[in-house]
Each structure stands twice: as C-alpha cells, then as structure tokens.
Design a protein around this motif. Structure first.
Motif, PDB file in Angstrom:
ATOM      1  N   THR A   7       1.159  -1.287   0.158  1.00 20.53           N
ATOM      2  CA  THR A   7      -0.016  -0.126   0.034  1.00 20.53           C
ATOM      3  C   THR A   7       1.263   1.527  -0.193  1.00 20.53           C
ATOM      4  N   PHE A   8       0.463   2.340  -0.714  1.00 22.75           N
ATOM      5  CA  PHE A   8       0.817   3.808  -1.003  1.00 22.75           C
ATOM      6  C   PHE A   8       0.135   4.508  -0.990  1.00 22.75           C
ATOM      7  N   GLY A   9       0.236   5.819  -0.338  1.00 26.37           N
ATOM      8  CA  GLY A   9      -0.044   6.956   0.534  1.00 26.37           C
ATOM      9  C   GLY A   9      -1.271   7.159   1.501  1.00 26.37           C
ATOM     10  N   CYS A  10      -2.467   7.554   1.407  1.00 27.62           N
ATOM     11  CA  CYS A  10      -2.946   7.766   2.182  1.00 27.62           C
ATOM     12  C   CYS A  10      -4.091   6.692   3.347  1.00 27.62           C
ATOM     13  N   GLN A  11      -4.788   6.807   4.214  1.00 30.25           N
ATOM     14  CA  GLN A  11      -4.682   6.002   4.891  1.00 30.25           C
ATOM     15  C   GLN A  11      -5.897   5.123   4.671  1.00 30.25           C
ATOM     16  N   MET A  12      -6.446   6.168   3.989  1.00 28.82           N
ATOM     17  CA  MET A  12      -7.825   5.334   3.278  1.00 28.82           C
ATOM     18  C   MET A  12      -7.303   4.591   2.661  1.00 28.82           C
ATOM     19  N   ASN A  13      -5.960   4.466   1.570  1.00 37.16           N
ATOM     20  CA  ASN A  13      -5.918   3.592   0.613  1.00 37.16           C
ATOM     21  C   ASN A  13      -5.247   1.841   1.777  1.00 37.16           C
ATOM     22  N   ALA A  14      -5.054   2.399   3.279  1.00 40.54           N
ATOM     23  CA  ALA A  14      -4.433   1.522   4.195  1.00 40.54           C
ATOM     24  C   ALA A  14      -5.554   0.499   4.742  1.00 40.54           C
ATOM     25  N   LEU A  44      -1.753  -0.870  -4.058  1.00 37.46           N
ATOM     26  CA  LEU A  44      -2.087   0.458  -4.088  1.00 37.46           C
ATOM     27  C   LEU A  44      -1.989   1.225  -3.600  1.00 37.46           C
ATOM     28  N   THR A  45      -2.302   1.792  -5.201  1.00 43.88           N
ATOM     29  CA  THR A  45      -1.088   3.050  -5.610  1.00 43.88           C
ATOM     30  C   THR A  45      -1.575   4.558  -4.790  1.00 43.88           C
ATOM     31  N   CYS A  46      -0.544   5.567  -4.597  1.00 39.99           N
ATOM     32  CA  CYS A  46      -1.279   7.527  -4.742  1.00 39.99           C
ATOM     33  C   CYS A  46      -1.069   8.003  -5.820  1.00 39.99           C
ATOM     34  N   SER A  47      -1.579   9.313  -6.155  1.00 37.53           N
ATOM     35  CA  SER A  47      -1.656   9.723  -7.219  1.00 37.53           C
ATOM     36  C   SER A  47      -0.982  10.736  -6.692  1.00 37.53           C
ATOM     37  N   VAL A  48      -0.950  11.661  -5.410  1.00 43.52           N
ATOM     38  CA  VAL A  48      -1.429  12.864  -4.692  1.00 43.52           C
ATOM     39  C   VAL A  48      -0.545  13.703  -5.550  1.00 43.52           C
ATOM     40  N   ARG A  49       0.610  13.316  -5.111  1.00 38.98           N
ATOM     41  CA  ARG A  49       2.037  14.166  -6.080  1.00 38.98           C
ATOM     42  C   ARG A  49       3.019  12.817  -6.931  1.00 38.98           C
ATOM     43  N   GLY A  79      -6.417   0.784  -7.765  1.00 34.46           N
ATOM     44  CA  GLY A  79      -6.333   2.163  -6.731  1.00 34.46           C
ATOM     45  C   GLY A  79      -6.145   3.663  -7.613  1.00 34.46           C
ATOM     46  N   CYS A  80      -5.406   4.919  -6.642  1.00 36.40           N
ATOM     47  CA  CYS A  80      -5.661   5.479  -7.977  1.00 36.40           C
ATOM     48  C   CYS A  80      -4.801   6.240  -8.749  1.00 36.40           C
ATOM     49  N   MET A  81      -4.024   5.500  -9.495  1.00 39.66           N
ATOM     50  CA  MET A  81      -3.106   6.075 -10.059  1.00 39.66           C
ATOM     51  C   MET A  81      -4.121   5.812 -11.117  1.00 39.66           C
ATOM     52  N   CYS A 160      -5.513  19.497  -6.358  1.00 41.94           N
ATOM     53  CA  CYS A 160      -5.440  18.104  -5.986  1.00 41.94           C
ATOM     54  C   CYS A 160      -5.948  17.008  -6.682  1.00 41.94           C
ATOM     55  N   ILE A 161      -5.539  15.974  -6.203  1.00 37.54           N
ATOM     56  CA  ILE A 161      -5.985  15.497  -7.727  1.00 37.54           C
ATOM     57  C   ILE A 161      -7.550  14.117  -7.287  1.00 37.54           C
ATOM     58  N   VAL A 162      -6.823  14.168  -5.841  1.00 34.66           N
ATOM     59  CA  VAL A 162      -7.996  13.428  -5.374  1.00 34.66           C
ATOM     60  C   VAL A 162      -9.892  13.692  -5.455  1.00 34.66           C
ATOM     61  N   PRO A 163     -10.000  14.131  -5.385  1.00 33.21           N
ATOM     62  CA  PRO A 163     -11.292  14.587  -5.868  1.00 33.21           C
ATOM     63  C   PRO A 163     -11.867  14.308  -7.586  1.00 33.21           C
ATOM     64  N   TYR A 164     -10.504  13.231  -8.321  1.00 33.94           N
ATOM     65  CA  TYR A 164     -11.224  13.274  -9.359  1.00 33.94           C
ATOM     66  C   TYR A 164     -11.206  11.776  -9.667  1.00 33.94           C
ATOM     67  N   VAL A 165     -10.331  11.113  -8.886  1.00 32.75           N
ATOM     68  CA  VAL A 165     -10.243   9.555  -8.165  1.00 32.75           C
ATOM     69  C   VAL A 165     -10.676   8.976  -7.332  1.00 32.75           C
ATOM     70  N   ARG A 166     -10.849   9.876  -6.442  1.00 32.21           N
ATOM     71  CA  ARG A 166     -12.250   9.298  -6.004  1.00 32.21           C
ATOM     72  C   ARG A 166     -13.699   9.702  -5.487  1.00 32.21           C
ATOM     73  N   GLY A 167     -14.211  10.197  -6.809  1.00 31.95           N
ATOM     74  CA  GLY A 167     -15.489  10.322  -7.030  1.00 31.95           C
ATOM     75  C   GLY A 167     -15.807  11.573  -5.831  1.00 31.95           C
ATOM     76  N   GLY A 196     -11.949  10.284   6.504  1.00 28.08           N
ATOM     77  CA  GLY A 196     -12.469  11.091   5.403  1.00 28.08           C
ATOM     78  C   GLY A 196     -12.219  11.654   4.492  1.00 28.08           C
ATOM     79  N   GLN A 197     -11.895  12.426   3.637  1.00 30.18           N
ATOM     80  CA  GLN A 197     -11.191  13.239   2.973  1.00 30.18           C
ATOM     81  C   GLN A 197     -11.310  14.648   3.658  1.00 30.18           C
ATOM     82  N   ASN A 198     -12.923  14.933   3.822  1.00 28.95           N
ATOM     83  CA  ASN A 198     -13.189  16.104   5.226  1.00 28.95           C
ATOM     84  C   ASN A 198     -14.118  15.683   6.182  1.00 28.95           C
TER      85      ASN A 198
END
Ligand code: SAH
Ligand code: SF4
Ligand code: F3S
Length: 438
Positions: A7-14, A44-49, A79-81, A160-167, A196-198
C-alpha cells in the motif's frame, strides 16, 4: 494460493488494503507473510504527488525480477493512479509484467479481476459509482482500527487530484458505522480512526443524515471504546461547535489535524480553500483556549503557483503563531487535470526546495520545543506492543498522538498506562511508568 497487498498513500488506501485482503481471503486465498511468497500481489497506489507515483513505479520495477523467479504470479495494480486520466495506460505501457489494472471504483471486484487476469492482461477502470454497503475487511490488528465514514471529495482544492480519483462524497449511514465499531470493540478494539477526505462534511450527502458531531456523540457512548481519532478535518467546515463537541466528549482525542496549506490569504484563494488565515488562527486559538494540552498538526504546501516570497513568509509567520505540534510539509507538485497545474507563476524547483527546507527547519524547532515541554509530565499511553527498534521496550501513543517508549512487559499490550516523560526527541518521547499498574 497466497496473496500480498502493498500500500502507498493515505490511510484511506491502508483501509482499502484491508478490504482487498478481506475479499481475497473470502475467495480462498491465504495471506502471504512476505511478498516473495505470494502468488498474487496487489499494489494500491497513490497519485497525490509526482513523488508518490515515482515510488510506485520504482516498486513495480522491482517486482519484475520477483515475477521472473515465480512464473504464474499475478501482479495487480489498483487505486488512485489507474483511476486518474491516462494512468491505467501508463502503467500497462511501462510495466509489461503487470497483469491487472483496476481503479478505486471497482476495488470490490478484485477477486473476480484476479481470476480474469489469469487468462490475459486485464484492465478495468470504472466511473464513479456506489460502493457496496457490505464490507468485510481483513484487519492485521485487533486493538486499533481504521473505519471509513465517507468516501470521495468534492472540494476541488485547485492543486488536488483526489476528487478526480475518489469520486463524489458518499457518507456511510451512521447506524452502519456504529454497528461496525460496536463489533470491533466486542473483538478487543480500543481505538478507532474515522477516515474521510473531509470528515466535517460527513452526512451532508445523506437525506436527513446526522452531521459529524452527532456521529462522534453516538460513538462516544460505546462502552469499551477508549479513543476516537478522525482524519481529515477541513478548516472551512471545522467550527467552534466541533471544538466544543471534542471538549465535551469522553473518548474523542485531543488531537486536531487541521491542514492549513498556506498562511497567505492570496494563496488560500488561489487554492480554493474557502477560509482565511484569520479564520484559521481563530480556530487554533479556540482549541488552545478550550482544550489546554491539545495538539494541533497540519499539512502545508510550499511553492504553490504565484506564491511570492512574502506569501511564503506569511506561512512561516502562521506556523510560528499556531505553534504546530508537527506538520506534513510538501513541495507543490503539479497534477495534470487540476487547475493549479496550468496556473501562471509556477515556482521554480530550486525556490520550492529552499522554501521547503526553511519551513522544515522552523517546524522541527517548534516540534522539539513542544515535546520538551512534556518532560516531567504524566501522560496516558495506550500500549500498542513492543517497540520496533528496541523490542525490550514498549511503544504506544498519547491521546495527542505522540509516540512514547518505556520499559514494561509485553503483556501490557492493549492497556492504558500512566507514563512520566523523561526525555523528548523530535519523533518520540521516552518515559517511565508512573505507578505500579495496570
Ligand atoms: N483530504 C485531505 C488531504 C488529502 S492529500 C485534506 O483535505 O486535508 C494530503 C495532503 O497532500 C494535502 O493536505 C496537501 O497538503 C498535500 N497535497 C495534495 N495535493 C498536492 C499537490 N498537488 N502538491 C503537493 N502537495 C499536495
Ligand atoms: Fe484534496 Fe481538498 Fe479534497 Fe482534501 S479537501 S482531498 S486537499 S480536494
Ligand atoms: Fe493518494 Fe489516493 Fe490517498 S491519491 S493521498 S491514495 S486518496
């Protein structure tokens, strides 16, 4: 057949990796202790940076040699990538040994996708859709648990890319969350982290849904649950009522992770963050006043397009005024498809680097100072087990999220211990148990 999830990225990915593990276990796979022993590897990938993506590419490259030694091994990348524009094609093109690529919206189909990948390379990236309500995550740990309360984000911060990759945001019903937490607690869980992201927008998308403070109240009433954490809060939606709710609660921890991103109003506007520097300082002051001893941590981006030296100095000034307990600091990384990637005034890499190191230096001094202030004080530690570096000592966290190491028997895992802090470093504290307990 055995599986391994990386797993890469944030806790949501974990948290998603626990869902993937649960699905594969349900399909009859066993968990492999090491990646070398696995027949199926899911990344599970991360695309944030950019740097997050580079790390994924590096790891995928390393898997090539492993697969050469283990023919028949299935490598899946999710995941996000893959979910971002062009991401799936890029992975399939660059890594010919990858058998399967899937997005964030079809993660729950992973078992079927792995079977399909045995017959030939498979790509499936779906548009935004509902997640199935049922989840059966395979957790590694009984004591601590991640509990997603909402998926997605529609804040569209301009970088931020998150809204595009997480819906779009979808909250889980509070009764469902409560039932999950109750069953965790019955199984020995004492600390949960709501994800949650927010989280402060929790429930806004549910008809008649209760908001985040109500959800906290509901969970706070669960007997046997000692600590409730949550991440991430958005300073636009986080208000005085939240501070009051935390102050009044029993289990909700006195730790506020409130990403500020910048201390300049001009940059905050360009970032589309929806709050001002003043509002942020007021919130921080309210926390300090009502909950003495609380920790406040943050995320900061330096070198956002158009950020002048003066804007950056405003960020340093805010950092000093708030006195963050710690901060995650990032250089702006342009993400294709986000507004900030094509904004005017992109800041040269050298400037971004030097601003980042100045910020890190300043924050380190503040973190150390705040940790040193705890020397001689008694804190409550939830013992998580033996320390990884020094197995003869125990490791646990304070309610404010700091790591503490001290001598004690392994049998104390899972108990609350009073510890007097004897030494403070940047990353952790050392202590001694304060009395004969538990
Ligand atoms: N939803 C959370 C965080 C999501 S990403 C929130 O709103 O706080 C975690 C952190 O990565 C962000 O807080 C931000 O500081 C950083 N980040 C996001 N996109 C970035 C980018 N393009 N370049 C640099 N840092 C970024
Ligand atoms: Fe990204 Fe902003 Fe959403 Fe956080 S709130 S995930 S930074 S768009
Ligand atoms: Fe990264 Fe996706 Fe999380 S882009 S930060 S893994 S939501």
């Amino acid at each position: 057949m055995r599986f391994y999830v990386m797993t890469f990225g944030c806790q949501m990915n974990a948290s998603d990796s626990e869902v993937v593990s649960g699905l594969l276990a349900g399909a009859g796979y066993d968990k492999a202790p090491h990646v070398e022993d696995a027949d199926v590897v899911i990344v599970l990938t991360c695309s944030v940076r950019e740097s997050a993506e580079s790390r994924v590419h590096g790891r995928l490259g390393a898997l090539k040699a492993l697969k050469a030694r283990r023919p028949g091994m299935i490598i899946g990348v999710g995941g996000c990538m893959p979910q971002r524009e062009g991401g799936a094609r890029e992975i399939m093109g660059r890594h010919k040994h990858v058998d399967l690529v899937f997005g964030t919206h079809n993660l729950h189909d992973v078992a079927r996708l792995v079977e399909e990948a045995r017959a030939g390379r498979t790509v499936e990236v779906l548009e935004d859709q509902e997640r199935p309500a049922f989840r059966n995550p395979l957790r590694q740990e009984d004591l601590l648990a991640w509990v997603p309360i909402m998926h997605g984000c529609d804040n569209y911060c301009s970088y931020c890319i998150v809204p595009y990759v997480r819906g779009r945001p979808r909250s889980r019903p509070s009764e469902v969350i409560e039932a999950e937490v109750r069953s965790l607690v019955a199984g020995g869980c004492r600390e949960i982290t709501l994800l949650g992201q927010n989280v402060n927008a929790y429930g806004h998308d549910l008809p008649g849904g209760e908001g985040f403070s109500r959800l906290l109240g509901r969970l706070d009433a669960i007997e046997g649950l000692w600590r409730i954490r949550y991440t991430t809060s958005h300073p636009r939606d986080f208000d005085l009522d939240m501070v009051k709710a935390v102050a009044a609660s029993r289990a909700v921890c006195e730790h506020f992770h409130l990403p500020v991103q910048s201390g300049s109003d001009r940059v905050l506007t360009l970032m589309n963050r929806g709050y001002t520097r003043e509002r942020y300082l007021d919130l921080a002051a309210a926390i300090r006043e009502r909950i003495p001893g609380a920790s406040i941590t943050t995320d900061i981006i330096v070198g956002f397009p158009g950020e002048t030296q003066e804007d950056f100095e405003d960020t340093l000034d805010l950092v000093k005024r708030v006195g963050f307990d710690s901060a995650f600091t990032f250089m702006f990384s342009p993400r294709s498809g986000t507004p900030a990637a094509t904004m005017e005034g992109q800041v040269p890499l050298e400037t971004r680097k030097s601003r980042l190191s100045r910020l890190i230096e300043m924050q380190k001094a503040i973190t150390l100072e705040r940790n040193l202030a705890l020397v001689g004080k008694k804190v409550e530690v939830l013992v998580e087990g033996p320390s990884k570096k020094e197995p003869e000592r125990l490791q646990g966290r304070t309610r404010t999220g700091r790591y503490v190491h001290f001598l004690g028997p392994p049998s104390w895992k899972g108990s609350l211990v009073g510890v007097v802090i004897t030494r403070a470093g940047l990353w952790s504290l050392d202590g001694e148990r304060s009395e004969k307990q538990p």
